[in-house]
Design an enzyme around this catalytic site. Structure first.
Site, mmCIF file in Angstrom:
data_model
loop_
_atom_site.group_PDB
_atom_site.id
_atom_site.type_symbol
_atom_site.label_atom_id
_atom_site.label_comp_id
_atom_site.label_asym_id
_atom_site.label_seq_id
_atom_site.Cartn_x
_atom_site.Cartn_y
_atom_site.Cartn_z
ATOM 1 C CG HIS A 74 -88.383 13.232 0.498
ATOM 2 N ND1 HIS A 74 -87.279 12.831 1.219
ATOM 3 C CD2 HIS A 74 -88.660 14.504 0.911
ATOM 4 C CE1 HIS A 74 -86.893 13.822 2.021
ATOM 5 N NE2 HIS A 74 -87.717 14.849 1.863
ATOM 6 C CG ASP A 76 -85.111 10.673 -1.425
ATOM 7 O OD1 ASP A 76 -86.278 11.068 -1.247
ATOM 8 O OD2 ASP A 76 -84.237 11.382 -1.969
ATOM 9 C CG ASP A 105 -85.700 16.182 5.197
ATOM 10 O OD1 ASP A 105 -86.786 16.123 4.589
ATOM 11 O OD2 ASP A 105 -84.687 16.693 4.722
ATOM 12 C CD GLU A 135 -86.754 16.853 -1.218
ATOM 13 O OE1 GLU A 135 -86.918 18.086 -1.191
ATOM 14 O OE2 GLU A 135 -85.939 16.256 -0.482
ATOM 15 C CD GLU A 136 -83.264 15.082 1.360
ATOM 16 O OE1 GLU A 136 -82.616 16.041 0.902
ATOM 17 O OE2 GLU A 136 -83.946 15.167 2.389
ATOM 18 C CD GLU A 164 -89.401 18.624 2.288
ATOM 19 O OE1 GLU A 164 -88.553 18.765 3.201
ATOM 20 O OE2 GLU A 164 -89.253 17.801 1.364
#
Length: 378
Positions: A74, A76, A105, A135-136, A164
């Site tokens: 991701h 974001d 991250d 995702e967040e 991740e």
């Protein structure tokens, strides 16, 4: 011959995009252009609408047929917050560390895998990227939407690596082969407001809510499994909103979360809690949201490849774990075997998030070995 890509430079350019969920802020443009230069066919598309969208997602692939090895991640990030030493979206190298929101991250891992893909310009089968911008956040229009897009086109990977930040103390010390499930529950117990001196004219909801919470605290779950820690219920909020000491409140509220292993199922846990609430407070308002079910990918060929790649580059044998929070693996596990592995997670979501420059370059080498093991090198 394909030009090499410096993962530190690419990570820096991605960090400079303030892609707070669900904003793309230029990150997918940078990523898409880099992938196109490496021979990937890039698809970008919007999903959903306000308030949780729209979200822009990306799917890119190179090659055709099987085996199909996908990298998922991701672009974001969570909001930066106040108190950074330098601007969160102005990447800066100080000493041996690259600072910026998303360094760990997980823009660093994305940059490392793109660099690895550049190092392996030809291969068997298909190499792809599954990249979301949600995702967040609520995760409603992100990876799940990409999976729908893929299903419509009969695209299905044979194995997935999710970048991740799974490492704990050193790069390579932990990879994830599963995740616990999670459910959030809201309980609102109504009563009748009144004067504390005349309790017979009121109905105090706090006592009933206290009995509910005591019963839930005592509710047996399980003792864990070989791969999972015991399921756990935590009360995360208790609220009455009563500023006066001589008033019986008219309503009491609680919120709780259950993190559960694969001996439990989300809907069954919800019903157990609902029954307890109804027994102590008939008519109470009850809401539950299951974020994801527990899942486990038993150790096998994919985790063996991951372990071998990590050991070759770091000398470490990673612990295969199911610890931590949820990730988009809870969606992608429906497609095929998967494993999660990425950078040390000590600074993710924190002020002055930072990644070691050497770790980015080592992660690139680990990911390159994964591509070579999964697809071979031309």
């Amino acid at each position: 011959m394909t030009a090499a890509i410096d993962p530190v430079d690419l990570a820096s350019r991605l960090i400079a995009c303030p892609s707070i969920t669900p904003q793309e802020a230029g990150a997918l443009t940078i990523l898409g252009e880099a992938l196109q230069e490496l021979g990937f066919e890039v698809h970008r598309f919007l999903s959903g609408s306000a308030p949780d969208g729209p979200v822009e997602n990306l799917f890119a692939s190179r090659g055709s047929g099987s085996p199909h090895f996908a990298f998922a991640g991701h672009i974001d990030v969570v909001p930066a917050g106040n108190g950074w030493t330098s601007d969160a979206f102005t990447p800066q190298i100080r000493g041996d560390l690259l600072y910026g929101r998303g360094a760990v991250d997980m823009k660093g891992a994305i940059a490392a895998f793109v660099a690895a893909a550049a190092d392996v310009p030809t291969h068997r089968g298909t190499l792809s990227f599954i990249i979301t911008g949600d995702e967040e956040g609520p995760a409603v229009f992100g990876t799940a939407a990409i999976m729908e897009w893929m299903a419509e086109r009969s695209i299905r990977p044979d194995m997935i690596l999710i970048g991740e930040p799974t490492s704990e103390h050193r790069l390579g010390d932990m990879a994830k082969i599963g995740r616990r499930g999670s459910v959030n529950i809201w309980i609102d117990v109504p009563g009748t407001q009144g004067h504390v001196a005349y309790p017979h004219l009121a109905d105090n909801p706090i006592a009933r809510l206290a009995r509910i919470l005591a019963t839930l605290e005592a509710m047996p779950l399980d003792d864990g499994t070989e791969w999972f820690q015991p399921s756990n219920l935590e009360i995360t909020d208790l609220r009455v909103d009563n500023p006066a000491c001589n008033v019986i409140p008219g309503e009491a509220h609680a919120r709780l979360n259950i993190r559960f292993n694969d001996r439990q199922r989300g809907p069954e846990l919800v019903e157990r809690v609902r029954d307890i609430v109804e027994a102590h407070a008939p008519g109470a308002r009850f809401e539950a949201k299951i974020s994801g079910e527990a899942f486990l990918n038993e150790p096998g060929p994919l985790s063996d490849m991951m372990t071998d790649a990590i050991r070759a580059e770091t000398g470490l044998t990673p612990v295969l774990s199911t610890s931590g929070g949820t990730s988009d693996a809870r969606f992608l596990t429906r497609l095929c075997p998967l494993i999660e592995f990425g950078l040390p997670n000590a600074t993710m979501h924190k002020l002055d998030e930072a990644v070691a420059v050497d770790d980015l370059r080592t992660l690139r080498a680990i990911y390159r070995r994964m591509i070579e093991s999964a697809l071979g090198a031309g």
